[in-house]
Design an enzyme around this catalytic site. Structure first.
Site, PDB file in Angstrom:
ATOM      1  CG  ASP A  74      71.541  43.067  41.352  1.00  0.00           C
ATOM      2  OD1 ASP A  74      71.898  44.192  40.545  1.00  0.00           O
ATOM      3  OD2 ASP A  74      70.853  43.075  41.947  1.00  0.00           O
ATOM      4  CB  SER A  75      75.731  44.971  44.973  1.00  0.00           C
ATOM      5  OG  SER A  75      76.160  46.062  44.009  1.00  0.00           O
ATOM      6  CG  PHE A 157      80.453  53.400  43.912  1.00  0.00           C
ATOM      7  CD1 PHE A 157      81.373  52.669  44.286  1.00  0.00           C
ATOM      8  CD2 PHE A 157      79.216  52.811  43.733  1.00  0.00           C
ATOM      9  CE1 PHE A 157      81.216  51.234  44.561  1.00  0.00           C
ATOM     10  CE2 PHE A 157      79.094  51.447  43.736  1.00  0.00           C
ATOM     11  CZ  PHE A 157      79.768  50.655  44.216  1.00  0.00           C
ATOM     12  CG  ASP A 160      80.719  53.506  49.298  1.00  0.00           C
ATOM     13  OD1 ASP A 160      80.215  52.422  49.993  1.00  0.00           O
ATOM     14  OD2 ASP A 160      81.645  53.442  48.301  1.00  0.00           O
ATOM     15  CG  HIS A 185      78.976  44.774  49.565  1.00  0.00           C
ATOM     16  ND1 HIS A 185      79.878  45.969  49.947  1.00  0.00           N
ATOM     17  CD2 HIS A 185      78.202  45.088  48.472  1.00  0.00           C
ATOM     18  CE1 HIS A 185      79.484  47.052  49.101  1.00  0.00           C
ATOM     19  NE2 HIS A 185      78.509  46.677  48.233  1.00  0.00           N
TER      20      HIS A 185
END
Ligand code: ITT
Length: 208
Positions: A74-75, A157, A160, A185
């Site tokens: 998850d980010s 994506f 970014d 990350h």
């Protein structure tokens, strides 16, 4: 006869993430497959209050469903001036029909009039590896940057094109995949996960 490769399921529906994870793990003796390859379409309801809880939930859920070693993450983007939003809501920041473009426009609108000094943000990634419904390894990674005033670059994506990375004086949307992976990350989390997997595979964990 070639030894059988360990299967690793990438539990994500996000093609950008999947591409970056695949590239980073290319030289490991793994057969990397996706949920789509297994015909698994059941969505996992991401309702956790933190990246860790969502990553853990996804990883365990799909590892039980697939029966294979499963990697989920998850980010998201945290913007200081927005009280750390969009955070865990990054993917759906602009609503139920969210797209990367709509999410970017929402952040740019909310940041309108915010001075350069107050545009600090960071990407966070929490990655969880599970086997048979048990967590095997958790890693995290983060990277600090600034929210740009406008979009720049068509690579990558998500957010970014508006994430300006000072050391390279470019947005993540202007970085080639290898350049982004070296500092992002996800790249940082993957470096630790890759080291763990290398070790685990050397120990001869059973091919799943
Ligand atoms: P899965 O849950 O299926 O993995 P998702 O896109 O819904 O896919 P998340 O809930 O983790 O995944 O949301 C992550 C969002 O954060 C993603 O959709 C982007 O908007 C943003 N994001 C995460 N990493 C990013 C990156 O490297 N570059 C740009 N945006 C990123």
């Amino acid at each position: 006869m070639k030894p059988k490769k360990t299967v690793l399921v990438l539990a994500t529906t996000n093609e950008g993430k999947a591409r970056e994870i695949r590239n980073a793990l290319l030289d490991l003796p793994l057969k990397v497959i996706t949920l789509a390859d297994l015909g698994i379409r059941t969505p996992f309801p991401e309702k956790g209050p933190s990246f860790y809880e969502n990553a853990r939930g996804k990883s365990l859920f799909y590892s039980r469903r697939s029966g294979f070693l499963t990697l989920a993450e998850d980010s998201g983007l945290e913007v200081e001036a927005l009280g750390e939003a969009p955070g865990v809501y990054s993917a759906r920041f602009s609503g139920r029909r969210a797209t990367d473009e709509k999410n970017i426009q929402k952040v740019l609108l909310l940041m309108k009039g915010v001075a350069e000094d107050n545009r600090r943000g960071r990407f966070v990634c929490c990655m969880v590896l599970s086997r048979n419904g048990t967590i095997v390894k958790t890693v995290t990674g983060q990277v600090r940057g600034m929210i740009a005033f406008d979009k720049k670059g068509g690579l990558g994506f998500g957010y970014d094109p508006i994430f300006f990375f000072k050391p390279l004086r470019k947005t993540f949307g202007e970085l080639r995949p290898k350049e982004k992976n070296a500092v992002s990350h996800r790249g940082r989390a993957l470096k630790k996960m890759k080291a763990f997997l290398e070790d685990d595979l050397k120990k001869g964990c059973p091919p799943s």
